[in-house]
Design an enzyme around this catalytic site. Structure first.
Site, mmCIF file in Angstrom:
data_model
loop_
_atom_site.group_PDB
_atom_site.id
_atom_site.type_symbol
_atom_site.label_atom_id
_atom_site.label_comp_id
_atom_site.label_asym_id
_atom_site.label_seq_id
_atom_site.Cartn_x
_atom_site.Cartn_y
_atom_site.Cartn_z
ATOM 1 N N GLY A 206 -4.553 -4.190 -3.790
ATOM 2 C CA GLY A 206 -5.517 -3.154 -4.134
ATOM 3 C C GLY A 206 -4.706 -1.937 -4.517
ATOM 4 N N HIS A 207 -4.676 -1.624 -5.806
ATOM 5 C CA HIS A 207 -3.849 -0.522 -6.290
ATOM 6 C C HIS A 207 -4.746 0.637 -6.734
ATOM 7 C CE1 HIS A 207 -0.257 -3.431 -7.155
ATOM 8 N NE2 HIS A 207 -0.699 -3.476 -5.925
ATOM 9 N N ASP B 165 0.804 -1.227 0.000
ATOM 10 C CA ASP B 165 0.000 0.000 0.000
ATOM 11 C C ASP B 165 0.834 1.272 0.000
ATOM 12 O OD1 ASP B 165 -2.257 -1.633 0.130
ATOM 13 O OD2 ASP B 165 -2.216 -1.646 2.325
ATOM 14 N N LYS C 237 1.947 2.003 -5.171
ATOM 15 C CA LYS C 237 2.461 1.386 -6.411
ATOM 16 C C LYS C 237 1.539 1.659 -7.594
ATOM 17 C CE LYS C 237 2.390 -2.578 -4.321
ATOM 18 N NZ LYS C 237 2.120 -2.155 -2.927
ATOM 19 N N GLN D 220 1.978 -6.074 -3.101
ATOM 20 C CA GLN D 220 2.494 -6.175 -1.726
ATOM 21 C C GLN D 220 3.817 -5.406 -1.575
ATOM 22 O OE1 GLN D 220 1.394 -9.557 -3.168
ATOM 23 N NE2 GLN D 220 -0.534 -8.596 -2.700
HETATM 24 P P1 GDP Z 1 -0.652 0.318 -3.567
HETATM 25 O O1 GDP Z 1 -1.277 -0.932 -3.068
HETATM 26 O O2 GDP Z 1 0.809 0.359 -3.311
HETATM 27 O O3 GDP Z 1 -0.986 0.632 -4.985
HETATM 28 O O4 GDP Z 1 -1.274 1.505 -2.680
HETATM 29 P P2 GDP Z 1 -2.829 1.692 -2.298
HETATM 30 O O5 GDP Z 1 -3.552 2.192 -3.479
HETATM 31 O O6 GDP Z 1 -3.370 0.487 -1.617
HETATM 32 O O7 GDP Z 1 -2.718 2.794 -1.162
HETATM 33 C C1 GDP Z 1 -2.131 4.035 -1.395
HETATM 34 C C2 GDP Z 1 -3.161 5.131 -1.084
HETATM 35 O O8 GDP Z 1 -2.512 6.372 -1.010
HETATM 36 C C3 GDP Z 1 -4.217 5.280 -2.143
HETATM 37 O O9 GDP Z 1 -5.418 5.678 -1.541
HETATM 38 C C4 GDP Z 1 -3.670 6.421 -3.022
HETATM 39 O O10 GDP Z 1 -4.680 7.141 -3.689
HETATM 40 C C5 GDP Z 1 -3.011 7.263 -1.985
HETATM 41 N N1 GDP Z 1 -1.829 8.027 -2.444
HETATM 42 C C6 GDP Z 1 -0.853 7.653 -3.302
HETATM 43 N N2 GDP Z 1 0.112 8.585 -3.369
HETATM 44 C C7 GDP Z 1 -0.255 9.567 -2.510
HETATM 45 C C8 GDP Z 1 0.349 10.796 -2.098
HETATM 46 O O11 GDP Z 1 1.433 11.172 -2.515
HETATM 47 N N3 GDP Z 1 -0.336 11.534 -1.159
HETATM 48 C C9 GDP Z 1 -1.552 11.155 -0.654
HETATM 49 N N4 GDP Z 1 -2.137 11.919 0.251
HETATM 50 N N5 GDP Z 1 -2.125 9.998 -1.026
HETATM 51 C C10 GDP Z 1 -1.494 9.221 -1.936
HETATM 52 P P1 IMO Z 2 -0.905 -4.184 -2.215
HETATM 53 O O1 IMO Z 2 -0.445 -4.760 -3.534
HETATM 54 C C1 IMO Z 2 -0.913 -4.553 2.127
HETATM 55 C C2 IMO Z 2 -1.057 -8.611 3.738
HETATM 56 C C3 IMO Z 2 -2.286 -9.044 4.503
HETATM 57 C C4 IMO Z 2 -1.674 -10.004 5.499
HETATM 58 C C5 IMO Z 2 -0.585 -10.695 4.672
HETATM 59 C C6 IMO Z 2 -0.998 -12.024 4.090
HETATM 60 O O2 IMO Z 2 -2.169 -3.427 -2.298
HETATM 61 O O3 IMO Z 2 0.214 -3.417 -1.580
HETATM 62 P P2 IMO Z 2 -2.556 -12.707 2.067
HETATM 63 O O4 IMO Z 2 -4.007 -12.444 1.803
HETATM 64 O O5 IMO Z 2 -1.643 -12.173 1.025
HETATM 65 O O6 IMO Z 2 -2.291 -14.143 2.369
HETATM 66 O O7 IMO Z 2 -2.231 -11.907 3.436
HETATM 67 O O8 IMO Z 2 -0.275 -9.796 3.619
HETATM 68 N N1 IMO Z 2 -1.294 -8.105 2.376
HETATM 69 C C7 IMO Z 2 -1.209 -6.815 2.033
HETATM 70 N N2 IMO Z 2 -0.977 -5.724 2.794
HETATM 71 N N3 IMO Z 2 -1.051 -4.442 0.778
HETATM 72 C C8 IMO Z 2 -1.247 -5.526 0.008
HETATM 73 O O9 IMO Z 2 -1.232 -5.480 -1.330
HETATM 74 C C9 IMO Z 2 -1.378 -6.788 0.637
HETATM 75 N N4 IMO Z 2 -1.595 -8.037 0.201
HETATM 76 C C10 IMO Z 2 -1.517 -8.838 1.272
HETATM 77 O O10 IMO Z 2 -2.906 -7.957 5.133
HETATM 78 O O11 IMO Z 2 -1.038 -9.294 6.520
HETATM 79 MG MG MG Z 3 -2.835 -1.546 -1.838
#
Ligand code: GDP
Ligand code: IMO
Ligand code: MG
Length: 446
Positions: A40-41, A13, A16, A225
């Site tokens: 979840g991207h 999270d 990415k 991840q």
């Molecule tokens: P990922 O799994 O690595 O793709 O990241 P996620 O989408 O799960 O979580 C990142 C969150 O941060 C999302 O809600 C993005 O919209 C938000 N985000 C990404 N870059 C920035 C930033 O520079 N500032 C803020 N405030 N939010 C950001």
């Molecule tokens: P993105 O790509 C954050 C975590 C789960 C748990 C562990 C194992 O959005 O960054 P799993 O379901 O993979 O067997 O769970 O990994 N986890 C993540 N945490 N971002 C993710 O993906 C994750 N995918 C799995 O919360 O701790």
């Molecule tokens: Mg994510």
């Protein structure tokens, strides 16, 4: 060439999705190489949010080919839903735009059940998985009992493989014995229907990726991840069941190490973690709540509140090393505005008093390690309008410099808001392949 890998440098999270979407503007193909819909991207464009779980984060760019590589585990129901949602929002998801590896493994109904049952059985010791069936699916892959995308195209083979996969699971699945999803005929028919729907997308993705690279096209490899969730290098057993590190891009996409030119590590300006497991810089109380609310730190996939902590440079240096990071994308710097003092963890202190500058390999040490910090000045200014490093307050620049020097990796991109335009391309990005032309504005105009 060139091949550019984008990976999470923390516990997932990190942003990415946003970084991939940005770099995809100049890319010809984006390949997801591991994980499944545990990911979840998020991409935010013009105030509209897109949450992708399986489809690569290049899909919003009309002429970028998106590939789901062999290293990904696919829940076909979720993939079809994601395709339909994108289509409903007028995003082209034709087979010309999306290719799915015939060798990717499938998440089956029993994987979801086993994930639930496994966590329930662990009780207090549970990992806090996303319960999407990821672990059991990768376990079957390793046990050579997996069902692959190509098996959807042959009813006889599919049925045989389901029977073989179910056999050793009888005992564990006993509580679900009456669940209609486990009925062999129902399951086979359901998956054949998915097969029909996905057939036009199924391809020899390795060949496709090599064709792109051979033509000198730009290929992004999108990880899911993060390094600390890696099954080999993360905080085992509190990890996911695949390898989110850059090396896995080779395996999960079918390229060699020499096909990779750059490795971008995405990190937040602080740390978060969802699920259980050690987190040496974890905060609790008001400060954690404040960062969580400001940063919207709730899971993209499960909606769970993310645990929050200070930036952990021990973990980041480790991530830089095991991924061979060539650049950092430092996201969410804006979230730290308004705090008087900020802390960055420079090393850990073990329960026995030992100092750890390197990430401890021993689980017991890590579980009891606490962070020790460098305290730095905060800044009151809102950063969301900053588009150049020179727009940043001095304290923010000092924070970034300290981080980059400690991690020994240049920061190429800084996130100052969720929107795709809310970024700063640094000077360091200009000497990088992805940074050079990945930026929305030419270097001279920045
Ligand atoms: P990922 O799994 O690595 O793709 O990241 P996620 O989408 O799960 O979580 C990142 C969150 O941060 C999302 O809600 C993005 O919209 C938000 N985000 C990404 N870059 C920035 C930033 O520079 N500032 C803020 N405030 N939010 C950001
Ligand atoms: P993105 O790509 C954050 C975590 C789960 C748990 C562990 C194992 O959005 O960054 P799993 O379901 O993979 O067997 O769970 O990994 N986890 C993540 N945490 N971002 C993710 O993906 C994750 N995918 C799995 O919360 O701790
Ligand atoms: Mg994510």
């Amino acid at each position: 060439m060139p091949g550019i890998v984008i990976v999470g440098a923390q516990w997932g999270d990190e942003g990415k999705g946003k970084v991939t979407d940005l770099l995809a503007e100049q890319a010809d193909a984006v390949v997801r190489f591991q994980g499944g819909n545990n990911a979840g991207h998020t991409i935010v464009r013009n105030g509209t949010s897109w949450k992708l779980h399986l489809i690569p984060s290049g899909i919003l760019h009309g002429d970028t080919i998106c590939v789901i590589g062999n290293g990904v585990v696919i829940d076909p129901k979720v993939l079809i839903e994601e395709l339909e949602e994108l289509r409903a929002r007028n995003i082209a998801t034709t087979p010309e735009r999306l290719r799915i590896s015939a060798n990717a493994h499938l998440i089956m109904p029993y994987h979801l059940m086993l994930d639930h049952a496994g966590e329930a059985k662990l009780g207090q010791l549970q990992i806090g998985t996303t319960r999407r069936g990821i672990g059991p699916c990768y376990a079957d892959k390793a046990a050579r009992l997996g069902i692959r995308v190509q098996d959807l195209l042959d009813e006889k083979i599919l049925k045989k493989k389901i029977i073989a996969a179910l056999e050793p699971k009888r005992l564990s699945l006993r509580p679900y014995a009456k669940d209609p999803r486990l009925d062999l005929q129902t399951m086979t028919e359901e998956y054949l229907t998915y097969g029909h729907r996905l057939e036009p997308y199924i391809a020899d993705t390795i060949r496709l990726v090599h064709e792109q690279l051979d033509r000198g096209r730009r290929v992004l490899f999108e990880g899911a991840q993060g390094a600390l969730l890696d099954i080999d290098h993360g905080t085992y057993p509190f990890v996911t069941s695949s390898n989110p590190v850059a090396g896995a891009a080779c395996i999960g996409a079918g390229v060699g190490p020499k096909d990779i030119d750059e490795v971008w590590g995405v990190t937040k300006a602080y740390s978060t973690r969802v699920g259980a497991g050690p987190f040496p810089t974890e905060l609790d109380g008001g400060m954690a709540d404040e960062i969580r609310e400001r940063g919207g730190e709730y899971g993209t996939t499960t909606g769970r509140a993310r645990r929050v902590g200070w930036l952990d440079l021990v973990a980041l240096r480790y991530a830089a090393r095991i991924n061979s990071l060539t650049a950092l994308a430092l996201m969410k710097l804006d979230v730290l505005s308004g705090f008087d003092r900020l802390r960055v963890c420079t090393h850990y202190r073990g329960a026995e008093g030992a100092r750890f500058d390197d990430f401890p390999y021993h689980q017991t040490v890590l579980h009891h390690a606490t962070g020790e910090y460098e305290e730095m000045s905060g800044w009151p200014e809102d950063l969301r309008e900053c588009r150049d490093e020179s727009d940043l307050p001095l304290a923010a620049r000092e924070y970034l410099q300290f981080l980059a020097e400690s991690a020994r990796v240049p920061i190429a991109l800084i996130g100052v808001g969720p929107g795709r335009e809310e970024v700063i391309w640094t000077q360091a990005s200009e000497s990088l392949v992805a940074g050079n032309s990945g930026s929305p504005t030419p270097a001279a105009a920045r």
